[in-house]
Design an enzyme around this catalytic site. Structure first.
Site, short mmCIF file in Angstrom:
data_model
loop_
_atom_site.label_atom_id
_atom_site.label_comp_id
_atom_site.label_asym_id
_atom_site.label_seq_id
_atom_site.Cartn_x
_atom_site.Cartn_y
_atom_site.Cartn_z
N ILE A 68 -44.14 71.21 -9.29
CA ILE A 68 -45.55 70.90 -9.04
C ILE A 68 -46.20 70.29 -10.28
O ILE A 68 -47.19 69.56 -10.18
CB ILE A 68 -46.32 72.18 -8.60
CG1 ILE A 68 -45.67 72.84 -7.39
CG2 ILE A 68 -47.79 71.89 -8.34
CD1 ILE A 68 -45.74 72.08 -6.10
N ARG A 97 -48.10 62.74 -24.72
CA ARG A 97 -47.06 61.70 -24.85
C ARG A 97 -47.32 60.85 -26.08
O ARG A 97 -48.42 60.87 -26.64
CB ARG A 97 -47.05 60.82 -23.59
CG ARG A 97 -46.54 61.59 -22.38
CD ARG A 97 -46.22 60.67 -21.25
NE ARG A 97 -45.69 61.44 -20.13
CZ ARG A 97 -45.15 60.91 -19.05
NH1 ARG A 97 -45.03 59.61 -18.94
NH2 ARG A 97 -44.69 61.67 -18.08
N HIS A 107 -44.82 51.67 -15.76
CA HIS A 107 -46.18 52.05 -15.35
C HIS A 107 -46.87 50.89 -14.65
O HIS A 107 -47.62 51.09 -13.69
CB HIS A 107 -46.99 52.51 -16.57
CG HIS A 107 -46.47 53.77 -17.18
ND1 HIS A 107 -46.17 54.90 -16.43
CD2 HIS A 107 -46.18 54.11 -18.47
CE1 HIS A 107 -45.74 55.86 -17.24
NE2 HIS A 107 -45.73 55.41 -18.48
N SER A 162 -53.05 66.73 -17.52
CA SER A 162 -53.58 67.28 -18.77
C SER A 162 -52.51 67.20 -19.86
O SER A 162 -52.81 66.90 -21.02
CB SER A 162 -53.93 68.77 -18.59
OG SER A 162 -54.76 68.98 -17.48
N LEU A 193 -61.13 55.79 4.15
CA LEU A 193 -60.13 56.59 3.42
C LEU A 193 -60.79 57.12 2.16
O LEU A 193 -61.48 56.38 1.45
CB LEU A 193 -58.92 55.71 3.03
CG LEU A 193 -57.90 56.33 2.07
CD1 LEU A 193 -57.16 57.50 2.75
CD2 LEU A 193 -56.88 55.29 1.59
N GLU A 247 -47.26 71.45 3.03
CA GLU A 247 -45.82 71.16 3.23
C GLU A 247 -45.34 70.26 2.09
O GLU A 247 -45.99 69.26 1.77
CB GLU A 247 -45.61 70.46 4.57
CG GLU A 247 -45.98 71.31 5.77
CD GLU A 247 -45.11 72.55 5.91
OE1 GLU A 247 -43.91 72.47 5.61
OE2 GLU A 247 -45.65 73.60 6.31
N ASP A 266 -44.11 59.94 -9.62
CA ASP A 266 -43.25 60.16 -10.79
C ASP A 266 -42.05 59.22 -10.80
O ASP A 266 -41.55 58.84 -9.74
CB ASP A 266 -42.78 61.63 -10.81
CG ASP A 266 -42.21 62.03 -12.17
OD1 ASP A 266 -42.61 61.42 -13.18
OD2 ASP A 266 -41.37 62.94 -12.20
C1 IPE Z 1 -46.39 64.66 -13.34
O1 IPE Z 1 -45.33 63.94 -13.88
C2 IPE Z 1 -47.69 64.00 -13.67
C3 IPE Z 1 -47.92 62.69 -13.05
C4 IPE Z 1 -47.13 62.06 -12.24
C5 IPE Z 1 -49.18 62.10 -13.36
P1 IPE Z 1 -44.67 64.32 -15.28
O2 IPE Z 1 -43.59 63.34 -15.51
O3 IPE Z 1 -45.72 64.43 -16.33
O4 IPE Z 1 -44.09 65.79 -15.00
P2 IPE Z 1 -42.89 66.57 -15.67
O5 IPE Z 1 -43.08 66.49 -17.16
O6 IPE Z 1 -41.63 65.92 -15.26
O7 IPE Z 1 -42.98 67.97 -15.12
C1 IPE Z 2 -45.21 59.08 -13.88
O1 IPE Z 2 -44.04 58.50 -14.37
C2 IPE Z 2 -46.46 58.48 -14.49
C3 IPE Z 2 -47.15 59.36 -15.43
C4 IPE Z 2 -46.83 60.59 -15.68
C5 IPE Z 2 -48.29 58.81 -16.14
P1 IPE Z 2 -43.35 59.02 -15.69
O2 IPE Z 2 -43.93 58.27 -16.85
O3 IPE Z 2 -43.43 60.49 -15.80
O4 IPE Z 2 -41.86 58.56 -15.46
P2 IPE Z 2 -40.54 59.36 -15.79
O5 IPE Z 2 -40.65 60.68 -15.08
O6 IPE Z 2 -40.50 59.54 -17.28
O7 IPE Z 2 -39.45 58.52 -15.26
MG MG Z 3 -42.23 61.98 -15.13
#
Ligand code: IPE
Ligand code: IPE
Ligand code: MG
Length: 263
Positions: free
Chosen positions: A206, A82, A48, A77, A142, A218, A31
């Site tokens: 989560i 987005r 990304h 999901s 792996l 953990e 994230d």
């Molecule tokens: C969780 O991140 C999903 C992925 C990293 C693929 P999100 O950015 O979607 O989660 P929230 O919205 O902060 O909970």
């Molecule tokens: C995680 O990064 C990647 C995906 C969820 C696809 P984010 O795109 O959620 O990045 P932030 O959380 O907005 O910074």
């Molecule tokens: Mg995010």
């Protein structure tokens, strides 16, 4: 028997004996890509792209440390909701990564697998995913699991549907359904449950990742954004993990003397 279905004591004994406490299975929420780009006043998609590079850092680390399974949360999901242009850019990146990386992963002995609602992807992406799994199926160094179009709730609902079908077909009686039977239908039931969960990006949640599989995992969080990931950060997580006592609901005394009958 899959480690995910081990009793607490069995899981505990397999854990406590492990040298240097390297996790067998590492599960990661990648994230912070969007914020990484926004801080540079760049479009989110640039984040990304940078995030895709960080995946290689993580794979390299797991190969070097002998970690057996790496599960990466790539697209949830809920991420389908987005803005259309961001989803489109992510699909392009995903397709590009499949085209570019699979041969190299194969060469390095990595087995690739995808979990999630595959039907929601385009036919071209599904074909690439199927081909990547087939090409790498014989590898064992792996196990790289990519959770894409994945949700923990989807996973559990799917398992329930599979069991309901078995009942409808007369192959299973409702009273036979227990944690082990349901767990056997949850994704990754053939692999050890995640030992260590890492989330970058600072959020302490989560976000519908592996809900069933994380029961005794953990958890480790860092404010570092995913594109900034480096081996030193992963090592800090492993060091922290190796100092923890995993009790699986038992007492510290039971862990110290697992063969003695509890008082
Ligand atoms: C969780 O991140 C999903 C992925 C990293 C693929 P999100 O950015 O979607 O989660 P929230 O919205 O902060 O909970
Ligand atoms: C995680 O990064 C990647 C995906 C969820 C696809 P984010 O795109 O959620 O990045 P932030 O959380 O907005 O910074
Ligand atoms: Mg995010």
């Amino acid at each position: 028997m899959a480690a995910a279905t081990l009793s607490p004591a069995q899981a505990m004994s397999s854990e406590t004996g492990s040298a240097a406490r390297i996790p067998r299975h590492l599960a990661v929420i990648m994230d912070g890509n969007g914020r990484w780009a926004q801080r540079r006043r760049r479009p989110r998609v640039i984040g990304h792209r940078a995030g895709a590079r960080a995946v290689n850092v993580c794979v390299d680390f797991c190969l070097a440390k002998g970690i057996e399974v790496l599960t990466l949360f790539a697209f949830s999901s809920e991420n389908w909701g987005r803005p259309e242009d961001e989803v489109g850019a992510l699909m392009k990146l995903f397709m590009g990564a499949l085209e570019r990386e699979v041969d190299e992963l194969d060469r390095r002995g990595v087995r690739v697998r995808f979990i999630g609602e595959r039907e929601r992807f385009s036919d071209a992406i599904v074909a690439r995913m199927d081909a990547a799994e087939a090409q790498t199926a014989g590898n064992a160094k792996l196990h790289l699991v990519i959770a894409a179009s994945y949700g923990g709730r989807w996973d559990i609902a799917r398992a329930a549907r599979l069991l309901a079908q078995d009942v409808a077909d007369g192959k299973l009686r409702p009273e036979e359904i227990d944690e082990q039977v349901l767990g056997g239908r949850i994704t990754l039931s053939d692999l050890p449950a995640p030992d260590l969960f890492i989330r970058t990006g600072g959020e302490k949640r989560i976000s519908n990742f592996l809900l069933w599989q994380l029961a005794y995992t953990e958890l480790w969080f860092t404010d570092l954004l995913w594109p900034e990931l480096d081996a030193a950060t992963l090592q800090r997580a492993i060091d922290d993990y190796s100092g923890r006592e995993r009790r699986f609901g038992l007492t510290g005394a039971q862990l110290a003397a697992p063969d003695e009958t509890p008082e």
